[in-house]
Design a protein around this motif. Structure first.
Motif, mmCIF file in Angstrom:
data_model
loop_
_atom_site.group_PDB
_atom_site.id
_atom_site.type_symbol
_atom_site.label_atom_id
_atom_site.label_comp_id
_atom_site.label_asym_id
_atom_site.label_seq_id
_atom_site.Cartn_x
_atom_site.Cartn_y
_atom_site.Cartn_z
ATOM 1 N N UNK A 189 2.966 46.808 34.366
ATOM 2 C CA UNK A 189 2.366 46.309 33.129
ATOM 3 C C UNK A 189 1.368 47.317 32.557
ATOM 4 N N UNK A 190 0.600 47.935 33.429
ATOM 5 C CA UNK A 190 -0.364 48.939 32.969
ATOM 6 C C UNK A 190 0.345 50.137 32.340
ATOM 7 N N UNK A 191 1.415 50.600 32.979
ATOM 8 C CA UNK A 191 2.162 51.743 32.444
ATOM 9 C C UNK A 191 2.761 51.395 31.084
ATOM 10 N N UNK A 192 3.307 50.187 30.962
ATOM 11 C CA UNK A 192 3.891 49.762 29.693
ATOM 12 C C UNK A 192 2.841 49.689 28.599
ATOM 13 N N UNK A 193 1.643 49.233 28.928
ATOM 14 C CA UNK A 193 0.586 49.135 27.918
ATOM 15 C C UNK A 193 0.102 50.516 27.483
ATOM 16 N N UNK A 194 0.078 51.470 28.415
ATOM 17 C CA UNK A 194 -0.374 52.833 28.078
ATOM 18 C C UNK A 194 0.551 53.471 27.047
ATOM 19 N N UNK A 195 1.853 53.277 27.219
ATOM 20 C CA UNK A 195 2.828 53.947 26.356
ATOM 21 C C UNK A 195 3.419 53.024 25.298
ATOM 22 N N UNK A 196 2.822 51.852 25.134
ATOM 23 C CA UNK A 196 3.263 50.942 24.078
ATOM 24 C C UNK A 196 4.686 50.462 24.241
ATOM 25 N N UNK A 197 5.081 50.139 25.465
ATOM 26 C CA UNK A 197 6.443 49.693 25.742
ATOM 27 C C UNK A 197 6.468 48.177 25.945
ATOM 28 N N UNK A 198 7.557 47.575 25.548
ATOM 29 C CA UNK A 198 7.738 46.142 25.782
ATOM 30 C C UNK A 198 8.132 45.932 27.240
ATOM 31 N N UNK A 199 7.394 45.053 27.903
ATOM 32 C CA UNK A 199 7.686 44.800 29.308
ATOM 33 C C UNK A 199 7.487 43.325 29.605
ATOM 34 N N UNK A 200 8.537 42.680 30.086
ATOM 35 C CA UNK A 200 8.482 41.279 30.455
ATOM 36 C C UNK A 200 8.888 41.150 31.923
ATOM 37 N N UNK A 201 8.030 40.495 32.691
ATOM 38 C CA UNK A 201 8.306 40.317 34.113
ATOM 39 C C UNK A 201 9.153 39.074 34.322
ATOM 40 N N UNK A 202 10.344 39.272 34.854
ATOM 41 C CA UNK A 202 11.268 38.169 35.130
ATOM 42 C C UNK A 202 11.489 38.120 36.641
ATOM 43 N N UNK A 203 10.841 37.160 37.296
ATOM 44 C CA UNK A 203 10.919 37.085 38.759
ATOM 45 C C UNK A 203 12.346 36.812 39.231
ATOM 46 N N UNK A 204 13.057 35.996 38.489
ATOM 47 C CA UNK A 204 14.434 35.686 38.872
ATOM 48 C C UNK A 204 15.317 36.928 38.803
ATOM 49 N N UNK A 205 15.152 37.717 37.721
ATOM 50 C CA UNK A 205 15.941 38.950 37.589
ATOM 51 C C UNK A 205 15.566 39.951 38.680
#
Length: 248
Positions: A189-205
């Motif tokens: 999540x931190x890496x995604x926020x640094x580079x402005x990337x969309x990141x959704x955590x899906x535990x099932x996936x």
């Protein structure tokens, strides 16, 4: 020292050196061939375009330069095929002007992927950002050099546009995927926020991906079921471990 490049193609020596893993010798051959070509072109220019090598060899100065470039590309390609990405990156950087330019971004990208895969499991997350920065700088360097070439219609070398992927975006995706595979969701999540990337955590996936990896790769418990053995610190423990495996 002889520099016979007006009569000999350096890639033949590259093949012989690599067969015995003489990497340093192969690199020296590339450097020697490139230097001889540059010197021949300089001498030909001073003699009003007349090639001084045409009288004693098969290859003109420009042909020598092309032969040297092909030798460098062949050397780096073989190293990449062997998955020695760190060495390929070093060769493409040190031989950049001799022909490594055409493999520069690709070698650096695969070296970065290899490094990121290692440092994630050591939890050395700042190194990931440094690797991404290295890729961005490599791409920027290539694009900066491509601009004047495009203006002069010189398309003789591989450019970032001819790559089959976007190194800058792919290295970010790769880092996120590896962090997620390792369960480092906070770091992802931190890496995604640094580079402005969309990141959704899906535990099932994530659980599904872990199950697929377990089916794809052989697991320790599939071969030796039971608790993991303690670390071996001396030869005696190693011998006793083999005896236990044999049922003695």
């Amino acid at each position: 020292q002889l520099q016979p490049w007006s009569a000999l193609q350096p890639d033949t020596l590259i093949d012989a050196a690599i067969q015995y893993q003489f990497w340093h010798a192969a690199e020296d051959v590339c450097r020697s061939a490139h230097k001889a070509a540059v010197d021949s072109i300089s001498l030909a220019a001073k003699s009003n375009g007349k090639s001084l090598n045409n009288d004693i060899g098969r290859f003109s100065p420009l042909e020598q330069q092309q032969n040297a470039k092909l030798a460098v590309e062949r050397l780096i390609d073989i190293v990449l095929e062997d998955r020695c990405y760190r060495r390929a990156d070093a060769l493409a950087t040190s031989l950049y002007d001799a022909g490594g330019r055409t493999r520069y971004v690709e070698a650096r990208y695969y070296h970065a992927c290899e490094t990121i895969s290692k440092v994630i499991y050591r939890r050395q997350f700042p190194i990931i950002e440094r690797q991404i920065t290295r890729i961005d700088k490599a791409v920027a360097k290539m694009e900066q050099e491509e601009a004047p070439e495009a203006a002069t219609a010189n398309h003789s070398s591989v450019t970032t546009q001819t790559l089959s992927f976007d190194p800058s975006s792919e290295i970010r995706k790769f880092a996120l995927e590896k962090l997620q595979e390792a369960g480092e969701i906070t770091a992802a999540k931190r890496l995604a926020s640094i580079y402005g990337m969309d990141y959704m955590y899906d535990e099932r996936a994530l659980m599904l991906a872990a199950a697929l990896r377990r089916r794809k790769y052989l697991q320790y418990e599939d071969v030796l079921p039971g608790p993991l053995p303690s670390l071996i610190s001396n030869p005696k423990d190693l011998s006793e471990g083999f005896e236990r495996l044999r049922g003695k």
